[in-house]
Design a protein around this motif. Structure first.
Motif, PDB file in Angstrom:
ATOM      1  N   ILE A   1       0.886  -1.162   0.000  1.00  0.00           N
ATOM      2  CA  ILE A   1       0.000   0.000   0.000  1.00  0.00           C
ATOM      3  C   ILE A   1       0.921   1.207   0.000  1.00  0.00           C
ATOM      4  O   ILE A   1       1.788   1.344   0.855  1.00  0.00           O
TER       5      ILE A   1
ATOM      6  N   SER B   1       0.158   7.508   2.007  1.00  0.00           N
ATOM      7  CA  SER B   1      -1.252   7.857   2.127  1.00  0.00           C
ATOM      8  C   SER B   1      -1.668   9.078   1.302  1.00  0.00           C
ATOM      9  O   SER B   1      -2.723   9.612   1.531  1.00  0.00           O
TER      10      SER B   1
ATOM     11  N   ALA C   1      -5.145   9.869  -4.232  1.00  0.00           N
ATOM     12  CA  ALA C   1      -5.040   9.694  -5.673  1.00  0.00           C
ATOM     13  C   ALA C   1      -5.674  10.892  -6.367  1.00  0.00           C
ATOM     14  O   ALA C   1      -6.659  11.438  -5.897  1.00  0.00           O
TER      15      ALA C   1
ATOM     16  N   PHE D   1      -3.250   6.208  -9.349  1.00  0.00           N
ATOM     17  CA  PHE D   1      -3.270   4.985  -8.544  1.00  0.00           C
ATOM     18  C   PHE D   1      -1.930   4.851  -7.828  1.00  0.00           C
ATOM     19  O   PHE D   1      -0.955   4.376  -8.415  1.00  0.00           O
TER      20      PHE D   1
ATOM     21  N   THR E   1      -2.349  -2.029  -5.317  1.00  0.00           N
ATOM     22  CA  THR E   1      -3.544  -2.283  -4.508  1.00  0.00           C
ATOM     23  C   THR E   1      -4.626  -1.267  -4.828  1.00  0.00           C
ATOM     24  O   THR E   1      -5.790  -1.625  -5.041  1.00  0.00           O
ATOM     25  N   HIS E   2      -4.256   0.012  -4.867  1.00  0.00           N
ATOM     26  CA  HIS E   2      -5.234   1.052  -5.224  1.00  0.00           C
ATOM     27  C   HIS E   2      -5.784   0.819  -6.625  1.00  0.00           C
ATOM     28  O   HIS E   2      -6.977   0.978  -6.871  1.00  0.00           O
TER      29      HIS E   2
ATOM     30  N   SER F   1      -9.680  -0.108  -7.492  1.00  0.00           N
ATOM     31  CA  SER F   1     -10.421   0.753  -8.423  1.00  0.00           C
ATOM     32  C   SER F   1     -10.968  -0.042  -9.602  1.00  0.00           C
ATOM     33  O   SER F   1     -12.054   0.255 -10.108  1.00  0.00           O
TER      34      SER F   1
ATOM     35  N   ASN G   1      -8.885  -5.343  -2.796  1.00  0.00           N
ATOM     36  CA  ASN G   1      -9.911  -4.685  -1.982  1.00  0.00           C
ATOM     37  C   ASN G   1      -9.733  -5.036  -0.505  1.00  0.00           C
ATOM     38  O   ASN G   1      -9.862  -4.168   0.367  1.00  0.00           O
TER      39      ASN G   1
ATOM     40  N   ALA H   1      -6.841  -3.046   0.760  1.00  0.00           N
ATOM     41  CA  ALA H   1      -7.234  -1.642   0.904  1.00  0.00           C
ATOM     42  C   ALA H   1      -8.092  -1.453   2.153  1.00  0.00           C
ATOM     43  O   ALA H   1      -7.963  -0.445   2.857  1.00  0.00           O
TER      44      ALA H   1
ATOM     45  N   ALA I   1      -8.093   2.304   3.203  1.00  0.00           N
ATOM     46  CA  ALA I   1      -8.007   3.127   1.990  1.00  0.00           C
ATOM     47  C   ALA I   1      -9.416   3.479   1.510  1.00  0.00           C
ATOM     48  O   ALA I   1     -10.319   2.651   1.580  1.00  0.00           O
TER      49      ALA I   1
ATOM     50  N   ALA J   1     -10.702   3.685  -1.391  1.00  0.00           N
ATOM     51  CA  ALA J   1     -11.221   2.877  -2.507  1.00  0.00           C
ATOM     52  C   ALA J   1     -12.035   1.700  -2.000  1.00  0.00           C
ATOM     53  O   ALA J   1     -13.072   1.361  -2.577  1.00  0.00           O
TER      54      ALA J   1
END
Length: 198
Positions: A4, A7, A10, A61, A65-66, A70, A120, A123, A128, A130
């Motif tokens: 990850i 922080s 995005a 992104f 992971t992000h 997404s 997910n 995240a 996160a 997302a």
């Protein structure tokens, strides 16, 4: 396990050109994820397949992971716009139909589906945004499908329970522990138990 990223938020695409670039990235990640799974996909390969600079990819992104969290949101929204539900169905039948169709769709590309689920989950552990968005979007799709206009605590709990049940069934299908007939039976029973009186 994909990391990850820091922080930082995005970037959100605003212009038509940026939105198209953003969609290209999501489509490229979907294709590569379906072929290779989460661990084998490299961010440089996604940027190349999408025709964008690596810095552009990381601007939208911050991590893989992000990106795949997404992709999950993108896939759920796409399905909610294109899925066909039986006309005149009861809430239980409508929810059952939605979840069975989504199970079949996700089972067609198991590597991508597992990549989205893994991302997910990671995240969510990192809190996160997302992941929270994905949960909210999917729960809204289910609530709308069931025709639950009343956002009562009981209705929210019904939606949350069916999503949790479906998630467990889906993971079992993707991991080869459950066949599609058994999965459909479990989804049908869960939808009937939770939405029969709606």
């Amino acid at each position: 396990m994909p990391r990850i990223a820091e922080s930082r938020p995005a970037a959100e695409p605003s212009s038509a050109e940026q939105k198209e670039r953003h969609r290209r990235i999501l489509r490229a990640a979907s294709r590569l994820g379906a072929e290779h799974g989460l661990e084998q996909v490299q961010m440089h390969d996604v940027a190349k397949a999408a025709g964008v600079a690596i810095a552009t990819l990381y601007r939208y992104f911050p991590s893989k992971t992000h990106l795949f969290a997404s992709v999950m949101n993108y896939q759920v929204e796409r399905f909610s716009l294109t899925g066909s539900l039986p006309e005149g169905a009861s809430p239980a039948q409508a929810v059952e139909s939605l979840l069975v169709q989504m199970t079949h769709e996700m089972a067609r590309r198991p590597k991508l589906s597992l990549a989205m689920i893994q991302a997910n989950n990671q995240a969510q552990m990192a809190a996160a945004p997302a992941a929270a968005i994905n949960d909210a979007v999917f729960q809204k799709v289910v609530a709308d499908t069931a025709g639950l206009a009343d956002e009562s605590e009981e209705n929210e709990r019904r939606v949350r329970l069916i999503v949790h049940c479906w998630y467990g069934v889906l993971v079992s299908v993707l991991n080869g522990r459950m066949g599609m007939d058994e999965a459909e039976g479990d989804i049908r029973m869960a939808a009937g138990l939770l939405f029969a009186d709606r």
